[in-house]
Design an enzyme around this catalytic site. Structure first.
Site, PDB file in Angstrom:
ATOM      1  N   LYS A  39       6.901  -5.863   7.695  1.00 35.04           N
ATOM      2  CA  LYS A  39       6.475  -4.702   6.933  1.00 35.04           C
ATOM      3  C   LYS A  39       7.642  -3.743   6.764  1.00 35.04           C
ATOM      4  O   LYS A  39       8.314  -3.396   7.733  1.00 35.04           O
ATOM      5  CB  LYS A  39       5.325  -3.989   7.652  1.00 35.04           C
TER       6      LYS A  39
ATOM      7  N   ASP B 288      -7.146   5.903  10.873  1.00 40.67           N
ATOM      8  CA  ASP B 288      -7.299   5.432   9.499  1.00 40.67           C
ATOM      9  C   ASP B 288      -7.988   4.069   9.458  1.00 40.67           C
ATOM     10  O   ASP B 288      -7.540   3.146   8.787  1.00 40.67           O
ATOM     11  CB  ASP B 288      -5.939   5.354   8.805  1.00 40.67           C
TER      12      ASP B 288
ATOM     13  N   VAL C  47       4.227  -5.602   2.781  1.00 38.89           N
ATOM     14  CA  VAL C  47       4.159  -6.615   3.833  1.00 38.89           C
ATOM     15  C   VAL C  47       4.501  -7.981   3.250  1.00 38.89           C
ATOM     16  O   VAL C  47       4.010  -8.354   2.187  1.00 38.89           O
ATOM     17  CB  VAL C  47       2.761  -6.650   4.483  1.00 38.89           C
TER      18      VAL C  47
ATOM     19  N   GLY D 263       0.835  -1.184   0.000  1.00 37.51           N
ATOM     20  CA  GLY D 263       0.000   0.000   0.000  1.00 37.51           C
ATOM     21  C   GLY D 263       0.866   1.229   0.000  1.00 37.51           C
ATOM     22  O   GLY D 263       2.097   1.151  -0.155  1.00 37.51           O
TER      23      GLY D 263
ATOM     24  N   GLY E 288       3.530   0.963   2.967  1.00 38.13           N
ATOM     25  CA  GLY E 288       4.564  -0.048   3.065  1.00 38.13           C
ATOM     26  C   GLY E 288       4.223  -1.328   2.324  1.00 38.13           C
ATOM     27  O   GLY E 288       3.137  -1.483   1.757  1.00 38.13           O
TER      28      GLY E 288
END
Length: 585
Positions: free
Chosen positions: A39, A127, A24, A19, A22
């Protein structure tokens, strides 16, 4: 990529997500032999990874992805996290479409529990959205991506758009205000709205983020068409004014009415009395099933006819006997065990295990009747209760819980008095397994005798302090009882007051500043453990298990903004008003 080691320890196996913040990877921890998630920030060794590691290290909850560590490899900083075989809610919605309301409510209860734990620690996520919610096949939901989370007291420059995703942002953030706990609750509602309606509450994302932000600032909500029974709850979570939204804890309770799960009780901070022997430690004796659950099979010798009352039920919490679930002989292979019936709060009982003849090594394994700290994904079945591991604990701790069909739970935990590094679960597991076997046969037995007159066990902490709170807490604060009402909380905005009854070994250690309260006295001090000012009132001495014991009333007053020492006048005033209400000495 399977041969690449990060920090000489973590072998990358598969890229599982990416995303803006970062990338993963699923990885293997070579040292511990477990699967983890790694991550890496898109910006290299950035403050985002450090911030996420710091926030995650202060938060342990079964519905939040656990942060284990942060490591540096070359120019990159990596976050080491719990791995959950799952899909994000965003992936589920894209692949499967909108979800049934019952499943959405079940996810919402868990997310509400996670947010309540964050808010209780003064954190805001900022978020919450479908992409930051992981859902496993068994329905377990976990909140992830704490990269832009922050402590609520942090002052930031700029507006609310420093965090949040336009499709799930609260109106106040779209207007440039800072995100608070209420903004997280709105984002929870927006996430559940998307899960049941298939679109953002601010309209189609293809229209662009600025269109969504304008709609958010104007409070132009999409209509609900598929929410059905969830519509009233979502309406509460999505209120325009932050002050009109329920807390995350209240949101979880509302959602639990539409999901086959138990509503959470706000997580409590456990405390070990200063004068009590430290809580003991233990280690494992059973096969671990799926890493989390011990299945308890009752031996044939313990079989009994079905009881008239439901097995595993607590009944009246004030008369339920936690000591009836303990058998010291299950620990006799480790030393000399004895039942400890008179220590701690009135909902607890323990076993003191003497590891050496000179009493140099003593372990106190404690069993408590409590409310659950997080929602249950499945209703426990009477006669088939299981012992569950509490995940995310450091290696030097061990805790087990037994969820009960009536919505309560048994909590078994321990800690060595000398911080001796034993295999901590060796002592906890036999105690928990025996308790589960007892519960599978019958309801919890009643106390052999009522509490004697004059003891704190006959009092209700919520009643004792309820009428006094208007003079202490600046605003309305409903009592929030703990199991049996021997402990009670009051909250209003940043302020929290706790009254609890405690039993410990005599004599009383008069730590803190002495305050005369007529015929009684109190001792006032700052408690670094609770980040509060504490006032303690010695009540009465008695003999328990052949030892001299003492009962005390403990009062804690804290504020998320003000330092603990500024709360001492309120704690002292409350002690002065409670003392005359106690039974005569």
């Amino acid at each position: 990529m399977g041969d690449r080691l990060i920090a000489g320890r973590y072998r990358l196996e598969e890229r599982i997500g990416a995303g803006g913040m970062g990338v993963v990877w699923r990885a293997t921890d070579k040292d511990l032999g477990r699967v983890v998630a790694l991550k890496r920030s898109q910006a290299g060794d950035s403050g985002q990874i450090r911030r996420e590691a710091r926030i995650g290290a202060g938060l342990h909850h079964p519905n939040v992805v656990t942060v284990f560590d942060a490591v540096i490899d070359g120019d990159d900083r990596w976050l080491v996290m719990e791995y959950l075989a799952s899909r994000s809610l965003a992936e589920i919605l894209e692949t499967d479409g909108p979800l049934p309301t019952g499943k959405v409510a079940k996810i919402g209860v868990q997310l509400g529990a996670a947010l309540a734990a964050m808010h209780d620690k003064g954190m805001v996520h900022r978020d919450l959205k479908p992409g930051n919610v992981l859902v496993a096949e068994d329905g377990t939901a976990k909140l992830t991506d704490l990269g832009i989370a922050q402590w609520s007291e942090v002052t930031r420059t700029g507006g609310g758009l420093d965090g949040g995703t336009p499709g799930y942002v609260a109106p106040e953030m779209a207007e440039g205000q800072q995100a608070g706990a209420a903004a997280d609750v709105f984002s929870l509602g927006a996430t559940l709205f998307a899960a049941v309606e298939g679109t953002s509450v601010w309209g189609d994302a293809n229209a662009g983020p600025f269109v969504q932000l304008r709609r958010a600032a104007a409070y132009n909500l999409e209509p609900m068409r598929e929410a059905g029974p969830l519509a009233p709850v979502l309406t509460e979570l999505l209120r325009r004014k932050a002050a009109g939204r329920p807390s995350a804890e209240r949101a979880a309770r509302l959602l639990a009415e539409f999901a086959d799960v138990d509503a959470l009780v706000r997580p409590r901070r456990s405390r070990v009395p200063k004068r009590a022997i430290a809580i003991g430690a233990g280690a494992a004796v059973l096969a671990l099933v799926a890493g989390l659950i011990y299945v308890v099979k009752e031996p044939a010798s313990m079989a009994a006819p079905p009881p008239a009352a439901p097995a595993g039920s607590v009944g009246d919490p004030r008369t339920a006997d936690p000591c009836a679930l303990l058998d010291p002989s299950v620990l006799k292979q480790f030393g000399t065990p004895e039942l400890d019936t008179a220590n701690g709060n009135f909902n607890a009982c323990g076993i003191l295990l003497r590891m050496s003849p000179d009493d140099g090594d003593i372990v106190d394994v404690r069993l408590e009747l409590t409310f659950p700290k997080s929602p249950l994904l499945e209703k426990p079945v009477p006669g088939r209760l299981i012992v569950r591991e509490v995940p995310g604990l450091p290696e030097e701790k061990c805790e087990r819980v037994i969820p009960l069909p009536d919505g309560n739970q048994i909590w078994v935990h321990a800690k060595h008095i000398q911080d001796w590094h034993a295999h901590l679960c060796d002592y906890v597991d036999p105690v928990a397994v025996h308790a589960a076997a007892m519960l599978n046969r019958e309801p919890i037995k009643r106390r052999p005798a009522p509490f004697p007159a004059g003891t704190l066990g006959t009092l209700d902490a919520c009643v004792l302090g309820g009428s006094l709170m208007p003079g202490i807490v600046d605003g309305p604060a409903a009592p929030d009882p703990v199991f049996g009402n021997w402990e009670c909380y009051w909250n209003h905005r940043e302020m929290e007051v706790t009254i609890r009854f405690e039993r410990a070994w005599a004599p009383f250690e008069d730590e803190g500043r002495r305050v005369a309260l007529g015929s009684r006295e109190a001792f006032v001090e700052v408690s670094s453990e609770w980040e509060a000012c504490q006032a303690e009132i010695p009540h009465r001495t008695f003999t328990g298990d052949g030892r001299a014991m003492i009962e005390t009333v403990e009062i804690y007053v804290s504020d998320k903004v003000k330092p603990p020492q500024e709360m001492c006048p309120a704690a002292e005033r409350l002690a002065g008003e409670i003392a005359p209400r106690l039974p005569p000495l």
